[in-house]
Design a protein around this motif. Structure first.
Motif, PDB file in Angstrom:
ATOM      1  N   SER A   1       0.814  -1.217   0.000  1.00 37.14           N
ATOM      2  CA  SER A   1       0.000   0.000   0.000  1.00 37.14           C
ATOM      3  C   SER A   1       0.845   1.263   0.000  1.00 37.14           C
ATOM      4  N   THR A   2       2.024   1.211   0.616  1.00 38.49           N
ATOM      5  CA  THR A   2       2.927   2.366   0.615  1.00 38.49           C
ATOM      6  C   THR A   2       4.108   2.182  -0.322  1.00 38.49           C
ATOM      7  N   ALA A   3       4.382   0.946  -0.726  1.00 40.53           N
ATOM      8  CA  ALA A   3       5.534   0.699  -1.604  1.00 40.53           C
ATOM      9  C   ALA A   3       5.261   1.120  -3.037  1.00 40.53           C
TER      10      ALA A   3
ATOM     11  N   ALA B   1      -0.515   5.232  -1.350  1.00 33.96           N
ATOM     12  CA  ALA B   1      -0.546   5.396   0.114  1.00 33.96           C
ATOM     13  C   ALA B   1      -1.716   6.271   0.545  1.00 33.96           C
TER      14      ALA B   1
ATOM     15  N   ARG C   1       1.464   9.366   6.088  1.00 34.61           N
ATOM     16  CA  ARG C   1       1.653   8.134   5.310  1.00 34.61           C
ATOM     17  C   ARG C   1       2.272   8.422   3.948  1.00 34.61           C
TER      18      ARG C   1
ATOM     19  N   TYR D   1       5.898   8.733   4.657  1.00 33.51           N
ATOM     20  CA  TYR D   1       6.479   7.407   4.892  1.00 33.51           C
ATOM     21  C   TYR D   1       6.679   6.668   3.575  1.00 33.51           C
ATOM     22  N   SER D   2       5.713   6.776   2.671  1.00 35.48           N
ATOM     23  CA  SER D   2       5.848   6.118   1.370  1.00 35.48           C
ATOM     24  C   SER D   2       7.001   6.709   0.561  1.00 35.48           C
ATOM     25  N   LYS D   3       7.158   8.023   0.638  1.00 30.67           N
ATOM     26  CA  LYS D   3       8.253   8.667  -0.098  1.00 30.67           C
ATOM     27  C   LYS D   3       9.602   8.212   0.438  1.00 30.67           C
TER      28      LYS D   3
ATOM     29  N   GLN E   1      10.219   5.420   2.070  1.00 27.31           N
ATOM     30  CA  GLN E   1      10.369   3.997   1.770  1.00 27.31           C
ATOM     31  C   GLN E   1      10.805   3.781   0.324  1.00 27.31           C
ATOM     32  N   THR E   2      10.206   4.516  -0.598  1.00 28.24           N
ATOM     33  CA  THR E   2      10.580   4.376  -2.009  1.00 28.24           C
ATOM     34  C   THR E   2      12.017   4.849  -2.245  1.00 28.24           C
TER      35      THR E   2
END
Length: 247
Positions: free
Chosen positions: A177-179, A185, A232, A235-237, A239-240
Motif C-alpha cells: 500500500s505504501t511501496a 498510500a 503516510r 512514509y511512502s516517499k 520507503q521508495t
C-alpha cells in the motif's frame, strides 16, 4: 339288388400300400431326407467364407497376434471412442492480498489481512499522526497553549482504537500500500479513514457520555485526513527512496 360290402381289413389295404410306397421312396433318396431334416443355413456359409478370406498371421507371431489376424476386418478397422483426457488442474492461491487487482490498488476490502504487527514502522507513524491531531486540538482549546499529555492520549485513544481495529481489514497495513508510491498510500489511507474516524467519534461520544457536536465531527474528519494522509505519504516517499538507494 344289394351289394355286399368288403370286410374292413380289405378296405384299409390301399392306405397301407400307399404308406409303404412313401416310406420306400424316402429310403431310396436319402439326400431328400437330409435336406428336409437339415435345412440350408446361408449365414453359416457367409461366416465361413469371411473367415477363410481373412489374412493369416505368420507362425512366428504371438498368440495375441494370431487372435488379431482372425478378427474380421470390419472389427479391426472400426474406431472406438477414447476416454477424454483429464482436465488440467488450476493452481489456487493460498493467500490473496489487497495488491491483487488490475488497478494495482486492490479492492475496498482486503482478502489477506496484514496487521500493524506486520508493519510496525507504519503503525508508529499512525500513532504519531493521531497524537499530533489530539495535541493540536488540545492546544487550540488551552488558554495558555500548554499540553496535558494525559488529556492528549485520552483524546486520541478512541481514534487509535478504531483505526487499529478496522484499518487492517481495508488493506492499510499491506506492505504494497505504501511501496507503490504516494498516490497508493493516500488512497489506501482514505479507505481506512472513512471507516475508522467516524467510528472513533462515536466511541468518544460513548466515553464522554454525550453526542459529539457536528462542528467537532467535521473538524475531526478533515484534520485527521490531512494529518494521517500527509504522514503516510511521507512514509511512502522515504520507503521508495530507501528502496531505490539500497536496491
Amino acid at each position: 339288388m344289394t351289394r355286399r360290402r368288403s370286410p374292413a381289413p380289405l378296405r384299409a389295404l390301399p392306405a397301407v400300400v400307399a404308406a409303404l410306397v412313401t416310406f420306400a421312396s424316402f429310403l431310396s433318396y436319402p439326400s431328400a431326407c437330409s435336406g428336409f431334416a437339415n435345412p440350408p443355413q446361408p449365414w453359416k456359409s457367409a461366416a465361413k467364407s469371411s473367415f477363410l478370406s481373412a489374412p493369416r498371421s505368420s507362425s512366428s507371431s504371438s498368440s495375441s497376434g494370431g487372435n488379431a489376424a482372425r478378427t474380421p476386418s470390419s472389427l479391426r478397422t472400426a474406431s472406438f471412442p477414447r476416454a477424454p483426457a483429464p482436465a488440467a488442474s488450476v493452481p489456487i492461491p493460498s493467500r490473496m492480498s489487497s495488491s491483487d487487482g488490475d488497478d494495482g490498488e486492490g479492492g475496498f476490502l482486503s482478502a489477506g489481512v496484514s496487521t500493524p504487527l506486520d508493519n510496525p514502522f507504519l503503525a508508529v507513524v499512525d500513532l504519531v499522526a493521531f497524537l499530533a491531531f489530539a495535541a493540536v486540538g488540545k492546544a487550540s482549546h488551552s488558554p495558555d497553549g500548554s499540553l496535558d499529555l494525559a488529556a492528549v492520549f485520552a483524546t486520541a485513544f478512541p481514534f487509535l482504537l478504531s483505526w487499529y481495529v478496522t484499518s487492517p481489514f481495508l488493506g492499510c497495513y499491506d506492505p504494497q500500500s505504501t511501496a507503490r508510491g504516494v498516490k497508493s498510500a493516500v488512497t489506501t489511507t482514505a479507505k481506512g479513514w472513512i471507516v475508522a474516524v467516524p467510528l472513533g467519534c462515536a466511541l468518544r461520544g460513548v466515553i464522554k457520555g454525550y453526542v459529539p457536536p457536528l462542528p467537532f465531527v467535521i473538524v475531526t474528519m478533515i484534520s485527521t485526513l490531512v494529518i494521517l494522509g500527509a504522514a503516510r505519504a511521507g512514509y511512502s516517499k522515504v520507503q521508495t527512496s530507501l528502496s531505490e538507494f539500497l536496491g
